[in-house]
Design an enzyme around this catalytic site. Structure first.
Site, PDB file in Angstrom:
ATOM      1  N   SER A   1       4.103   2.038   8.447  1.00 31.38           N
ATOM      2  CA  SER A   1       3.863   1.063   7.393  1.00 31.38           C
ATOM      3  C   SER A   1       5.156   0.765   6.672  1.00 31.38           C
ATOM      4  O   SER A   1       5.875   1.675   6.278  1.00 31.38           O
ATOM      5  CB  SER A   1       2.848   1.593   6.392  1.00 31.38           C
ATOM      6  OG  SER A   1       1.569   1.349   6.879  1.00 31.38           O
TER       7      SER A   1
ATOM      8  N   HIS B   1       0.821  -1.216   0.000  1.00 27.01           N
ATOM      9  CA  HIS B   1       0.000   0.000   0.000  1.00 27.01           C
ATOM     10  C   HIS B   1       0.859   1.272   0.000  1.00 27.01           C
ATOM     11  O   HIS B   1       0.365   2.343  -0.317  1.00 27.01           O
ATOM     12  CB  HIS B   1      -1.057  -0.016   1.115  1.00 27.01           C
ATOM     13  CG  HIS B   1      -0.584   0.295   2.498  1.00 27.01           C
ATOM     14  ND1 HIS B   1      -0.297  -0.676   3.429  1.00 27.01           N
ATOM     15  CD2 HIS B   1      -0.365   1.473   3.128  1.00 27.01           C
ATOM     16  CE1 HIS B   1       0.075  -0.108   4.571  1.00 27.01           C
ATOM     17  NE2 HIS B   1       0.038   1.196   4.411  1.00 27.01           N
TER      18      HIS B   1
ATOM     19  N   ASP C   1       1.105  -7.728   2.203  1.00 24.64           N
ATOM     20  CA  ASP C   1       1.258  -6.288   1.956  1.00 24.64           C
ATOM     21  C   ASP C   1       2.736  -5.871   1.813  1.00 24.64           C
ATOM     22  O   ASP C   1       3.292  -5.216   2.689  1.00 24.64           O
ATOM     23  CB  ASP C   1       0.591  -5.526   3.105  1.00 24.64           C
ATOM     24  CG  ASP C   1       0.283  -4.074   2.742  1.00 24.64           C
ATOM     25  OD1 ASP C   1       0.865  -3.571   1.775  1.00 24.64           O
ATOM     26  OD2 ASP C   1      -0.539  -3.461   3.449  1.00 24.64           O
TER      27      ASP C   1
HETATM   28  N1  ARG Z   1      -4.803   0.534   7.517  1.00 24.70           N
HETATM   29  C1  ARG Z   1      -3.516   0.629   6.909  1.00 24.70           C
HETATM   30  C2  ARG Z   1      -2.955   2.048   7.040  1.00 24.70           C
HETATM   31  O1  ARG Z   1      -3.465   2.811   7.783  1.00 24.70           O
HETATM   32  C3  ARG Z   1      -3.549   0.164   5.486  1.00 24.70           C
HETATM   33  C4  ARG Z   1      -4.256   1.053   4.522  1.00 24.70           C
HETATM   34  C5  ARG Z   1      -4.235   0.598   3.086  1.00 24.70           C
HETATM   35  N2  ARG Z   1      -5.104  -0.534   2.829  1.00 24.70           N
HETATM   36  C6  ARG Z   1      -6.435  -0.455   2.516  1.00 24.70           C
HETATM   37  N3  ARG Z   1      -7.111  -1.551   2.361  1.00 24.70           N
HETATM   38  N4  ARG Z   1      -7.068   0.694   2.357  1.00 24.70           N
HETATM   39  O2  ARG Z   1      -2.316   2.639   6.256  1.00 24.70           O
HETATM   40  N1  GLU Z   2      -1.200   1.326   7.615  1.00 26.61           N
HETATM   41  C1  GLU Z   2      -0.566   2.327   8.398  1.00 26.61           C
HETATM   42  C2  GLU Z   2       0.471   3.134   7.625  1.00 26.61           C
HETATM   43  O1  GLU Z   2       0.312   3.421   6.485  1.00 26.61           O
HETATM   44  C3  GLU Z   2       0.007   1.685   9.589  1.00 26.61           C
HETATM   45  C4  GLU Z   2      -1.094   1.355  10.449  1.00 26.61           C
HETATM   46  C5  GLU Z   2      -1.208   2.255  11.622  1.00 26.61           C
HETATM   47  O2  GLU Z   2      -1.813   3.337  11.523  1.00 26.61           O
HETATM   48  O3  GLU Z   2      -0.646   1.835  12.616  1.00 26.61           O
HETATM   49  O4  GLU Z   2       1.440   3.610   8.145  1.00 26.61           O
END
Ligand code: ARG
Ligand code: GLU
Length: 709
Positions: A643, A84, A220
């Site tokens: 991330s 991502h 991921d």
């Molecule tokens: N929750 C993760 C973050 O905050 C991954 C976001 C990307 N993935 C998604 N399915 N939208 O960045």
């Molecule tokens: N998916 C998040 C990021 O892009 C990490 C998840 C979180 O917020 O801890 O950094």
């Protein structure tokens, strides 16, 4: 009386330091945590992690653009980050003929690696405490605006001096709300190339349905390579650049993880608000989150409807929906978590004990009452801003109206022509599927404004409209009658646009509505109140946190995240999200097969992956009992920006990539709860398995150093 305060203080201290796995620590000061980390199982030293005189783990970590983390895994500049994080680069190289996003991409030789203009990989060379220099000339009673000016001027001198005659860049950031300052000397690489990415149904398996959730089965990750000039220093893209030789790259452990194992995460967390007051928690969790959530629910409903209608519409809205849904879901978890923890009450309890401590201290006694006052001023305007960004700017009609309002205010001296040209290009794209899109966008426009109007936040709609049905009708008319929504008329209008035509734009119903909404929230008096309240909050928070540290001299306070390199440590551990349920800390390929559903986009499983599963063909990456691990969770304190961060074991070897947090613990930006807060990691064995066994790109694994005890 004194005795009572002492007991109260003791309680607070114990409560704070018992949050075992909370904290995002400064690498340079990790010596303070070393004993604790070793007690928790770490077998290396703080110096192995950060050392200014020798190559250390720090040199293997990079800031990926300004929002993710990556780590070198070979001595030829190869690094890993999340899928991502690489998403927009994977997308930008994808076409209908070469759809790398859907099918994956693997460079089978160096010359197939794809340049990614604009992408940077930043290495921290060293950091330094520069508090005394930054605060030179500032005293306790320097007025706030003078203080900021002095600090700003000191910072620009210090940074200029620090990098003079080098190719490095220096940046200074405040810590603990300006009680301390650190300077970061960075080396920024700009020739970064895409090397590999799994297909979406691995890299984004589970999509937004599984996002923020455990058990998770998302692969991921994506891979890039940094290239440098002959001298191994950063150089702009050039086909003849050489793979960068990092001072350090991570060894990879094939030993896997067991519940209770020590782990640490080394990366760039973006923002946390650990020390804010009950007013701030209340504002975020109980006032603004619910508004944002409701408004995004409206948008998601319409986008999702469209996406379910055709693959073309799915593609069109996929990345927009991913980003809207990401915050939408996180805020729900955050608010529930805060309320479950009685977060506001907890903060108030702490504030009461702080006040008791501060009562006889001239510097601190009125900090909390003044913070409360500042929040009372800040809150109403902050809520209006929330409406502006989440409702006014929700529809393409209003986003586009903003551009036309901008055009209308350009005078003959500005470069109107090139602005008009850019609008024409945008319009050609926008109107290409307008018929379909307008159904979605119109509904979003009408419903979000209506929501705001009903909540009393769109007074300008109420001029001549008393009841809901007439507002709704009026909004629909604005949408249908606006010139900017009429392809042919707009084309003609733009064909010979000059500043003289501005008045026509100003009278357009959509542009007019945008202007009114803007004027309402950017009203000079409101902005002045907001700015001064914000400044007061910053200044008072500096005193509040300083007092907190004096009040609890034995607590090792970690500074809030600010997109600087940090270490978080904890251990692999499951949790109980709710009554009767226990989550184990790992997931396996079996779970992917359980979730498989060929009819649901997010749960399609590649035939090749199924084949490997059916024959348990996991190579050296499977467990002795023939399982293929996919993910695990741990108690490391992480946030957005982490991330792609490496998850390391007791020996400092790579065991996973951080990519998410568990939904039930997303309040950890404000309040950490060791019973619920877990970071979600991709097991490095699954990552290697996908590269090697699934994609047949074993040459990339051969570059890495794999260790098995
Ligand atoms: N929750 C993760 C973050 O905050 C991954 C976001 C990307 N993935 C998604 N399915 N939208 O960045
Ligand atoms: N998916 C998040 C990021 O892009 C990490 C998840 C979180 O917020 O801890 O950094």
């Amino acid at each position: 009386m004194v005795k009572k305060i002492v007991t109260l203080l003791l309680l607070v201290v114990i409560a704070t330091s018992s949050y075992a796995d909370e904290g995002m620590w400064i690498p340079m000061l990790l010596g303070r945590n070393e004993a604790d980390m070793q007690k928790a199982g770490m077998r290396i030293t703080a110096k192995d992690i950060y050392d200014i005189n020798n190559a250390c783990l720090k040199d293997a970590i990079l800031l990926f653009n300004q929002g993710c983390t990556g780590e070198y895994v070979s001595n030829e500049g190869l690094f890993l980050t999340n899928h991502h994080c690489g998403y927009s680069y994977i997308t930008s190289h994808s076409t209908v003929e070469h759809d790398y996003l859907t099918n994956g991409f693997w460079a089978m030789s160096r010359d197939q690696e794809l340049p990614c203009p604009g992408l940077t990989a930043t290495r921290l060379v060293r950091m330094e405490d520069v508090t005394d220099q930054v605060l030179m000339g500032v005293s306790g009673d320097t007025p706030e605006n003078e203080r900021s000016a002095i600090i700003e001027s000191n910072i620009s001198k210090i940074t200029a001096r620090a990098v003079e005659g080098t190719h490095y860049k220096a940046i200074i950031k405040p810590f603990y709300y300006g009680n301390q300052y650190f300077m970061y000397i960075n080396e920024v690489f700009t020739d970064v190339r895409l090397v590999g990415a799994p297909p979406s149904n691995i890299g984004k398996f589970g999509g937004d349905t599984d996002n923020w959730m455990w058990p998770r089965h998302t692969g991921d990750f994506s891979m890039f390579r940094v290239y440098a000039g002959e001298d191994n220093k950063p150089a702009p893209y050039n086909a003849s650049n050489k793979p960068y030789k990092p001072l350090k790259y991570l060894e990879i452990s094939l030993d896997g993880v067991n519940e209770g194992d020590f782990t640490f995460v080394f990366g760039y967390p973006g923002t946390t608000q650990r020390y804010v007051t009950s007013d701030a928690v209340e504002l975020a969790a109980n006032i603004e989150n619910p508004i944002r959530i409701d408004l995004r629910t409206i948008r998601l409903k319409h986008y999702n409807n469209a996406m379910n209608q055709s693959p073309a519409q799915r593609l069109k809205y996929a990345s927009k929906v991913a980003s809207i849904a990401n915050g939408w879901k996180k805020w729900q978890g955050e608010t529930q978590g805060i309320n479950r923890l009685k977060g506001v009450e907890k903060k108030k309890d702490f504030e009461r004990s702080y006040q008791q401590w501060a009562n006889d201290k001239p510097m601190y006694y009125n900090v909390l009452p003044r913070l409360h006052e500042a929040y009372n001023k800040f809150r109403p305007v902050s809520v209006e801003f929330t409406y502006f960004s989440e409702a006014v700017c929700a529809s393409d009609l209003m986003i586009r109206a903003r551009s036309y309002s901008q055009l209308a205010s350009m005078d003959a001296s500005s470069d109107i022509n090139s602005f008009v040209e850019s609008l024409k290009v945008a319009n050609a794209k926008y109107f290409s599927d307008f018929q379909q899109h307008t159904i979605v966008d119109r509904a979003i426009f009408v419903e979000t404004f209506l929501y705001m109007w009903q909540a009393g936040y769109a007074p300008y709609l109420a001029d001549n409209l008393a009841d809901k049905s007439s507002v709704e009708k009026k909004l629909g008319e604005i949408y249908d009658n606006s010139l900017i929504n009429n392809e042919q008329k707009l084309k003609k209008f733009l064909a010979n646009y000059s500043a003289k035509n501005a008045s026509k734009l100003r009278k357009d119903p959509a542009v007019q509505l945008y202007d009114k909404a803007y004027a309402n929230v950017y009203d000079p008096a409101k902005i002045a109140t907001y700015r001064s309240a914000y400044r007061d909050i910053q200044h008072l928070m500096r005193l509040y946190v300083k007092g907190m540290m004096e009040m609890q001299p034995d607590v090792n306070f970690f500074p809030d995240a600010n997109l600087t390199l940090r270490v978080a440590y904890g251990h692999v551990e499951g949790f109980r999200p709710r009554d009767g349920v226990y989550y184990k800390p790992y997931s396996t390929l079996k779970g992917i097969m359980e979730k498989e559903n060929p009819d649901i986009y997010d749960y399609v499983v590649e035939p090749r992956l199924k084949e490997l599963y059916n024959t348990s063909d996991y190579g050296r990456y499977g467990t002795p009992d023939k399982e293929m691990p996919v993910g695990f969770i741990a108690t490391n304190h992480t946030t957005g920006g982490n991330s792609g961060s490496p998850v390391l074991n007791a020996d400092g070897r790579l065991i996973g990539l951080n990519f998410d947090r568990c939904w039930e613990g997303t309040m950890s930006d404000l309040l950490f709860d060791p019973d619920y807060c877990r970071n979600i990691c991709l097991d490095i064995r699954y990552c290697l398995f996908v590269i090697d066994k699934f994609a047949g790109a074993g040459h990339l694994v051969n570059e890495m150093t794999l260790v098995k005890n």
